[in-house]
Design a protein around this motif. Structure first.
Motif, mmCIF file in Angstrom:
data_model
loop_
_atom_site.group_PDB
_atom_site.id
_atom_site.type_symbol
_atom_site.label_atom_id
_atom_site.label_comp_id
_atom_site.label_asym_id
_atom_site.label_seq_id
_atom_site.Cartn_x
_atom_site.Cartn_y
_atom_site.Cartn_z
ATOM 1 N N SER A 132 -14.861 6.077 5.280
ATOM 2 C CA SER A 132 -15.307 7.408 5.708
ATOM 3 C C SER A 132 -16.711 7.359 6.294
ATOM 4 O O SER A 132 -17.012 8.029 7.290
ATOM 5 C CB SER A 132 -15.277 8.375 4.519
ATOM 6 O OG SER A 132 -13.968 8.552 4.037
ATOM 7 N N SER A 164 -12.694 3.579 0.034
ATOM 8 C CA SER A 164 -12.385 4.778 0.827
ATOM 9 C C SER A 164 -13.666 5.435 1.337
ATOM 10 O O SER A 164 -13.701 5.976 2.448
ATOM 11 C CB SER A 164 -11.577 5.777 0.000
ATOM 12 O OG SER A 164 -12.351 6.330 -1.038
ATOM 13 N N TYR A 195 -8.668 4.691 9.455
ATOM 14 C CA TYR A 195 -7.987 5.087 8.226
ATOM 15 C C TYR A 195 -6.641 4.394 8.056
ATOM 16 O O TYR A 195 -6.034 4.488 6.988
ATOM 17 C CB TYR A 195 -7.791 6.607 8.207
ATOM 18 C CG TYR A 195 -9.092 7.371 8.072
ATOM 19 C CD1 TYR A 195 -9.821 7.329 6.891
ATOM 20 C CD2 TYR A 195 -9.589 8.120 9.136
ATOM 21 C CE1 TYR A 195 -11.017 8.027 6.769
ATOM 22 C CE2 TYR A 195 -10.780 8.822 9.017
ATOM 23 C CZ TYR A 195 -11.490 8.771 7.832
ATOM 24 O OH TYR A 195 -12.676 9.463 7.716
#
Length: 416
Positions: free
Chosen positions: A314, A310, A50
């Motif tokens: 994930s 994103s 992240y």
């Protein structure tokens, strides 16, 4: 100490090209030895995914736009016009009548789909532009915060936004504007003058995130009106960041639209940038068995994320977490699909809608001659058709629509 008369040398040198790309990029340290460590260590290190930031064209444009907006804002401070505006703001707080001497059209928007990296790009740009420091000016002595980021209140409260700006200023320069405003129980009208004065003295660029909150609130137009007044009374630049629904709000009236000219982005297309991003993120593996990314995996990632970076991060993170906890210890399509089914179920509907939007094709308009309908239509229009297009062609050529429809579909004629 800096001097406002030499403002261009206060900010770090503006970067461009490869230098800017390299400065924006964030790649956490990675050692393959970690794949042989204990499970808790690997699971903790997995969160480094992240922290990865791979710049794109959007990142470069946002950096340039924000740098120039901040420079224009700082150039106004310390001028004769700024002194006149300070006096006018002081009178306004007493008489509740404000007039903008500095004016300005220094507002712009950054609008894009959720999860494409707008906030990360803004954060990286601010870090480079400001170097995380407050500018101290000698003549006249003051402290200037190059950039302040606030979030639009969920109810678009004008007073809430103004107080949040004062609180952020106090946090950066150790002042007591927020505390004094609460103690004096300042009205909203007085707060506008107070914040305008504070912005004129101490703020370079104001970033308002989650601006889409104005769309579904009765206070939405009031909040945008307040931001407009703040621009006119302080001369600072204001950047409004939001999702595509905020664009619909700003397009309602010209006074809103002219304040929202700026940058607009969508999810990443399948191409070199997306493939490069996938290769970098996929290389951070914490499972025992290392695998190489293939074209098939990259295509699968695009189909199951619609190009939303994103979601890609994930998905790869959760796939590795599941593989480590289950003991399979390999990052492959099976692990990715399991993560997609178990962890991203709430996003399936949005991802499928994006896929449909990207892959849908416009129907071809049919143009036929009605003479010798059957053979002519079959030769020219073996692909898609629309009934509306056939009706239009039949009218144009004075043909029989029933005969034309029979070329494409079963038609039963019923006597009435």
């Amino acid at each position: 100490m800096a001097d406002l008369s030499n403002i261009i040398h206060i900010l770090p040198t503006m970067k461009s090209g490869a230098d800017l790309f390299s400065a924006l990029e964030v790649l956490p340290e990675y050692d393959e030895v970690i794949r042989e460590t204990e499970v808790p260590v690997r699971l903790m290190a997995l969160s480094d995914l992240y922290r990865i930031y791979v710049p794109s064209k959007m990142s470069l444009e946002i950096y340039s736009k924000m740098y120039l907006a901040l420079l224009r804002s700082l150039q106004k401070k310390g001028t004769k016009l700024a002194v006149q505006q300070k006096n006018q703001n002081y009178k306004g707080m007493l008489q509740q009548e404000y007039s903008g001497i500095m004016g300005g059209s220094d507002s712009f928007t950054i609008i894009g789909a959720s999860g494409i990296g707008k906030s990360s790009a803004i954060s990286r740009a601010i870090t480079l532009i400001t170097e995380n420091r407050v500018i101290e000016v000698e003549n006249p002595y003051t402290k200037i915060i190059p950039c302040i980021c606030v979030q639009c209140p969920f109810d678009s409260s004008v007073k809430g936004m103004l107080l949040e700006i004062l609180r952020k200023v106090d946090e950066m320069i150790d002042s007591k504007y927020y505390e004094n405003a609460l103690r004096a129980r300042t009205t909203t009208d007085m707060l506008i003058g107070n914040v305008s004065q504070v912005a004129l003295n101490h703020i370079g660029l104001l970033v308002v995130d989650e601006i889409q909150n104005v769309c579904n609130s009765k206070n939405g137009k009031s909040l945008v009106g307040m931001l407009t007044q703040l621009i006119n009374n302080s001369g600072i630049s204001i950047c409004m960041v939001g999702t595509p629904e905020s664009a619909v709000f700003f397009e309602q009236a010209v006074q809103l639209a002219r304040r929202s000219l700026g940058l607009r982005y969508d999810v990443m297309e399948y191409g070199t940038d997306f493939r490069n991003f996938c290769e970098i993120v996929f290389s951070y593996q914490y499972v025992k068995q290392k695998t190489e990314i293939t074209d098939g995996i990259m295509e699968w990632l695009y189909e199951h994320t619609s190009g939303n970076v994103s979601v890609v991060v994930s998905l790869i993170h959760d796939a590795q977490e599941i593989a480590i906890l289950s003991g399979k210890e390999v990052l492959n399509l099976e692990a990715l699909n399991e993560a997609y089914q178990k962890r991203l179920s709430m996003l399936h509907g949005f991802i499928h809608m994006e896929q449909k939007k990207q892959t849908s094709k416009l129907k071809k308009k049919v143009s036929v001659t009605v003479t010798d309908v059957r053979t002519s239509a079959e030769e020219k229009h073996s692909g898609d058709f629309t009934i509306a297009g056939l009706v239009e062609d039949a009218k144009t050529e004075n043909g029989d629509i029933v005969q034309l429809l029979k070329v494409y579909m079963p038609v039963v004629e019923v006597a009435v």
